[in-house]
Design an enzyme around this catalytic site. Structure first.
Site: not given
Lengths: 105, 233
Positions: B143-145
């Site tokens: 999700i961060y990426a």
């Protein structure tokens, strides 16, 4: 936080006309906007292209912020989802800004 | 003080944001910072807002007050960000939503409002934050990426949309930095990530500041829509 002063229809119309003055400085002679409630901004008979409308809305938002300390977003979901665009004429836009301001009170 | 430029830094209470605020305050900028909680930074020229970067009314009010106080914004640094190191199968939607709100919506909202002020002066600089986790498709950071991939896309598209007003939009992608964002990441994971870089060390704050300084130089007015990763990714 300072409280925003009340704004009436004439105030809004004045700001729209000031915005027209500013926009006209960037438009060629044959696309100048007339300072009238019946002036078509976009659509049939309108003088603004899509980018012109973006500039117009930004300048008007800024004037509302500068003069009345109002942090409003004119191009919100209500505006873009309407069958009849609130940005079509100066009168439509005036009504729409009033409607937004009443909703934020 | 006369001739000082106005810079907004999101997430300025600690870490990189705090470092950048202190740096630019010493380099002829007035800095307006923000974070969810109060800052103890008390330097002349610094003003802090407590807000969630994805809270549209709060952000608009902040920009309204900046407009009234300074009448301009010269630089926006979209530093605020949240990360989550977790396998995607174990990532709650609430966590994903938090990352989307802060990393994507917050960045978008600040870009939008800053550009409205910058277009009046027909010049401006916006610097967004991405991460090497996006370029490396880092497992455990789905999700961060993904949110930072969105930030990179925003950077490129806004660079085109804002170019007419001489506003440049670029992004810096640090390798791991020792901050709160990476505190919960196991050391072996961080070491493995650093091993994938051409230059195998952690980013330091001045490495990031150096890239931002480059984006802000007057001579960089022809540089826009670019993503610069640190460390040789």
């Amino acid at each position: 936080m300072e409280v925003a002063p009340p704004v009436n229809r004439q105030d809004i119309l004045r700001l729209i006309y000031m915005t027209i003055d500013e926009i006209n400085e960037t438009l060629p002679e044959d696309r100048q906007l007339e300072k009238s409630v019946g002036t078509h901004l976009i659509g049939r008979g309108g003088k603004l292209d899509s980018l012109g409308l973006v500039n117009f809305i930004i300048l008007l938002e800024q004037r509302l912020a500068d003069e009345f300390r109002l942090a409003v977003t004119l191009a919100d979901e209500k505006a873009v989802s309407r069958v009849n665009s609130p940005f079509r004429t100066v009168e439509n836009l005036t009504d729409y800004v009033l409607e937004i301001l009443e909703g934020t009170e | 003080m006369a001739n000082r430029q106005v810079m907004i830094i999101t997430g300025s209470r600690k870490g990189i944001g705090r470092f950048l605020a202190e740096h630019y305050l010493q380099n002829n900028y007035d800095v307006v910072g923000c974070s969810r909680t109060p800052s103890d930074l008390q330097l002349e020229g610094y003003q802090h807002y407590c807000l969630d970067v994805a809270d549209e009314p709060a952000v608009k009010q902040m920009f309204l007050e900046i407009s009234q106080k300074y009448g301009r914004v010269d630089v926006l640094i979209n530093n605020a960000g949240v990360a989550s190191m977790n396998h995607s199968l174990l990532t709650p939607v609430s966590t994903a939503q938090k990352l989307v709100n802060t990393n994507i919506l917050g960045t978008f909202l600040f870009c939008r409002e800053a550009a409205k002020l910058m277009q009046r002066q027909r010049v401006g600089r916006i610097v967004n934050f991405t991460t090497v986790a996006t370029a490396l498709n880092l497992e455990g950071e789905a999700i961060y990426a993904a949110t930072k991939a969105a930030v990179e896309s925003l950077t490129r598209v806004l660079a085109r949309e804002f170019a007419q007003w001489n506003i440049t939009v670029n992004a810096v992608g640090p390798t791991p930095v020792k901050t709160d964002l990476t505190r919960s990441v196991p050391q072996e994971k961080l070491d493995a990530l650093v091993d994938r870089q051409a230059i195998r060390r952690f980013s330091e704050f001045p490495d990031i500041q150096n890239v931002i300084d480059f984006f802000l130089r007057p001579e960089s007015d022809f540089v826009t829509g670019q993503i610069i990763y640190l460390g040789g990714i």
